[in-house]
Design a protein around this motif. Structure first.
Motif, PDB file in Angstrom:
ATOM      1  N   ARG A  40       0.414  -1.508   0.244  1.00 55.76           N
ATOM      2  CA  ARG A  40      -0.009  -0.015  -0.126  1.00 55.76           C
ATOM      3  C   ARG A  40       0.967   1.592   0.205  1.00 55.76           C
ATOM      4  NH1 ARG A  40      -4.875  -0.284   2.460  1.00 55.76           N
ATOM      5  NH2 ARG A  40      -5.418   2.125   0.936  1.00 55.76           N
ATOM      6  N   PRO A  41       1.343   1.992  -1.080  1.00 58.11           N
ATOM      7  CA  PRO A  41       2.270   2.763  -0.945  1.00 58.11           C
ATOM      8  C   PRO A  41       1.664   4.197  -0.468  1.00 58.11           C
ATOM      9  CG  PRO A  41       1.680   2.194  -3.803  1.00 58.11           C
ATOM     10  CD  PRO A  41       0.808   1.691  -2.821  1.00 58.11           C
ATOM     11  N   GLN A  42       2.490   5.111   0.552  1.00 61.31           N
ATOM     12  CA  GLN A  42       1.970   5.776   1.136  1.00 61.31           C
ATOM     13  C   GLN A  42       2.533   6.792   0.602  1.00 61.31           C
ATOM     14  OE1 GLN A  42       0.638   4.761   4.223  1.00 61.31           O
ATOM     15  NE2 GLN A  42       0.352   3.485   3.429  1.00 61.31           N
ATOM     16  N   SER A  43       1.872   7.209  -0.669  1.00 56.23           N
ATOM     17  CA  SER A  43       2.092   8.615  -1.753  1.00 56.23           C
ATOM     18  C   SER A  43       0.735   9.404  -1.965  1.00 56.23           C
ATOM     19  CB  SER A  43       1.907   7.678  -2.866  1.00 56.23           C
ATOM     20  OG  SER A  43       2.072   8.484  -3.793  1.00 56.23           O
ATOM     21  N   THR A  44       0.362  10.452  -2.103  1.00 59.69           N
ATOM     22  CA  THR A  44      -0.349  11.084  -2.611  1.00 59.69           C
ATOM     23  C   THR A  44      -1.051  10.901  -4.003  1.00 59.69           C
ATOM     24  OG1 THR A  44       0.925  13.225  -2.896  1.00 59.69           O
ATOM     25  CG2 THR A  44       0.202  12.801  -0.398  1.00 59.69           C
TER      26      THR A  44
ATOM     27  N   THR B 230      -2.879   6.644  -4.775  1.00 62.80           N
ATOM     28  CA  THR B 230      -4.095   6.642  -3.640  1.00 62.80           C
ATOM     29  C   THR B 230      -4.443   5.145  -3.226  1.00 62.80           C
ATOM     30  OG1 THR B 230      -5.703   7.215  -4.061  1.00 62.80           O
ATOM     31  CG2 THR B 230      -4.644   9.430  -3.533  1.00 62.80           C
ATOM     32  N   ASP B 231      -5.533   4.334  -4.441  1.00 65.51           N
ATOM     33  CA  ASP B 231      -5.628   3.270  -4.106  1.00 65.51           C
ATOM     34  C   ASP B 231      -5.251   1.839  -5.065  1.00 65.51           C
ATOM     35  OD1 ASP B 231      -5.411   4.631  -6.986  1.00 65.51           O
ATOM     36  OD2 ASP B 231      -7.677   3.766  -7.592  1.00 65.51           O
ATOM     37  N   TYR B 232      -3.617   2.051  -4.654  1.00 62.48           N
ATOM     38  CA  TYR B 232      -2.700   0.786  -5.524  1.00 62.48           C
ATOM     39  C   TYR B 232      -2.965   0.388  -3.845  1.00 62.48           C
ATOM     40  CZ  TYR B 232       0.689  -1.695  -6.959  1.00 62.48           C
ATOM     41  OH  TYR B 232       1.586  -2.695  -7.155  1.00 62.48           O
TER      42      TYR B 232
ATOM     43  N   LEU C 144      -6.020  -7.447  -7.495  1.00 60.92           N
ATOM     44  CA  LEU C 144      -7.389  -7.854  -7.497  1.00 60.92           C
ATOM     45  C   LEU C 144      -8.328  -7.025  -8.027  1.00 60.92           C
ATOM     46  CD1 LEU C 144      -7.704 -10.394  -4.219  1.00 60.92           C
ATOM     47  CD2 LEU C 144      -6.604 -11.242  -6.880  1.00 60.92           C
ATOM     48  N   ALA C 145      -9.500  -7.582  -8.162  1.00 62.92           N
ATOM     49  CA  ALA C 145     -10.593  -6.287  -8.614  1.00 62.92           C
ATOM     50  C   ALA C 145     -11.474  -5.947  -7.545  1.00 62.92           C
ATOM     51  CB  ALA C 145     -11.613  -6.710  -9.478  1.00 62.92           C
ATOM     52  N   ASN C 146     -11.848  -6.245  -6.613  1.00 59.77           N
ATOM     53  CA  ASN C 146     -11.953  -6.330  -5.120  1.00 59.77           C
ATOM     54  C   ASN C 146     -11.424  -6.037  -3.493  1.00 59.77           C
ATOM     55  OD1 ASN C 146     -13.204  -9.118  -7.015  1.00 59.77           O
ATOM     56  ND2 ASN C 146     -15.014  -7.215  -5.894  1.00 59.77           N
TER      57      ASN C 146
END
Length: 435
Positions: free
Chosen positions: A249-253, A256-258, A310-312
């Motif tokens: 989970r990248p902590q990047s601005t 946001t949804d990766y 994954l898609a979900n």
């Protein structure tokens, strides 16, 4: 270290064959003491031009200091001082070399009976095992022991090298006797592919090229066999097993949804669009992307390390397993396994409590029963045994605190294997294969 190689032709790790990345063969060497394992590996490194100039010069200097009349290539692998002083191999030494056709990782395992655990460590990930026999001595107890261990560890390919043929005047009758005896023994074991080669590691006969001293031998040289043995079909491409090692989970601005799930493919093939299930939750989803460090790929297969998206959005964490909805391992807390005990300080006893690491999942376990201890020289089962000591192998029944997502070891060496850890010292004290 000098970067000059002896001769030319050493392949780089980026080398390709016909535009495809070269595949990698992991092989373990085994055999009794003084059968010439280290010399054989040194000969392979020398003949494939995989030595640095200063490595060879150092070996020549040590050989001269010891009074050897030849360059002792065994010194290339016996790297520990104690090994050089005693003239034996103690630890598992890993060596790397390549030819234009294939890359290789060698695990040089010890021959001594007290280092059985090292042999198990070296052979557990091997595609091929290479067992050496001294032509003068023939098959000895250690030869059978190592063949059995290779069978137990499900090593797909086995090569018996009858070494030191120069010391028996390249006699075909000597070779045939050993080959017939070993073939008869191997028939009792679960060995699917056996090749037997007469060699002289010291003289280089049948190592990199066919020997003119043994015109009666019609098979390939050892290196030719290692380059051409077919290993692609050894991998399980049917059962999709992807243990999640890390959630990305990248902590990047800007991103946001990766959400990606990183790990190594244990078996099967993963492709975007495939329907998958996550265990132990049982939730299903679809693969939206499979990515590597170099970018997205169309498919992933063992032993690739990838990130699956994954898609979900599903609650997934380290230790979970991605598989197919209709082809999943059965979560279980009760496990029957063959165990190799590796701890010098304490034996395994029924009722003992330990930590267990299976793929990326860690739990606690208790030894419920010791069914038998196996004498790997005679294959006799001692059902009266109450403990396993260093290098002992036995069948045990375990109970874990959380369900393990496991397969039989014969079906999947990754999801069928585990290690036992002493929680007080954090040492690995046993390796297991799920039956």
């Amino acid at each position: 270290m000098s970067t000059d190689t002896v001769g030319a032709g050493v392949a780089t790790s980026e080398a390709t064959t016909a535009g495809r990345p070269m595949d990698l063969l992991r092989f373990a060497t085994a055999g009794s003491v003084d059968d010439g394992k280290s010399t054989l590996i040194g000969r392979l490194l020398y003949d494939t031009k995989s030595l640095f100039t200063d490595q060879l010069e150092a070996v020549e200097a040590v050989s001269a200091a010891r009074g050897d009349e030849y360059t002792n290539l065994a010194l290339l692998t016996d790297g520990l001082r104690a090994e050089r002083e005693q003239g034996i191999t103690i630890d598992v030494a890993y060596r790397y070399f390549a030819t234009p056709r294939r890359k290789f990782i060698i695990a040089d395992t010890p021959g001594h009976i007290q280092y059985t655990r090292n042999m198990v460590t070296g052979a557990s990930t091997a595609d091929l095992a290479l067992i050496l026999v001294d032509a003068r001595k023939g098959l000895v107890e250690q030869s059978r022991r190592h063949a059995f261990l290779c069978s137990l560890l499900r090593v797909p390919h086995l090569v018996l090298c009858v070494n030191k043929m120069d010391l028996v005047d390249y006699d075909q009758a000597v070779f045939d006797t050993i080959a017939d005896e070993f073939t008869a023994f191997a028939a009792k074991l679960d060995i699917t592919d056996l090749t037997i080669v007469p060699v002289s590691a010291l003289a280089g006969d049948n190592i990199a090229t066919r020997s003119t001293n043994m015109p009666w031998y019609e098979g390939p040289a050892l290196l030719h066999h290692l380059e051409h043995v077919h290993i692609a079909s050894d991998r399980n491409l049917v059962d999709v097993r992807f243990p999640v090692q890390y959630v990305i989970r990248p902590q990047s601005t800007t991103v946001t949804d990766y959400r990606g799930y990183a790990g190594q493919v244990a078996s099967g093939v993963l492709k975007p669009g495939d329907e998958v299930m996550v265990l132990p939750s049982g939730f299903t989803s679809t693969i939206s992307a499979v990515e590597t460090a170099d970018g997205p790929v169309e498919e992933a297969y063992p032993p690739m390390s990838v990130t699956v998206r994954l898609a979900n959005e599903i609650d997934i964490s380290r230790g979970d397993l991605i598989c197919r909805p209709h082809n999943a391992p059965t979560p279980t807390q009760d496990i029957d396994a063959m165990l190799c005990w590796m701890d010098e300080s304490q034996p395994l006893r029924v009722g003992g409590k330990y930590a267990i690491k299976h793929t990326t999942r860690t739990a606690r376990t208790i030894i419920r029963a010791l069914n038998y201890r196996l004498d790997i020289n005679t294959l006799h089962r001692d059902e009266t045994a109450t403990e396993l000591r260093l290098n002992d192998i036995g069948r045990v029944h375990l109970r874990t605190t959380v369900p393990l997502l496991a397969d039989e070891y014969r079906r999947n060496r990754t999801t069928g294997g585990f290690i036992i850890i002493d929680e007080s010292t954090n040492r690995t004290i046993a390796a297991g294969m799920i039956v």
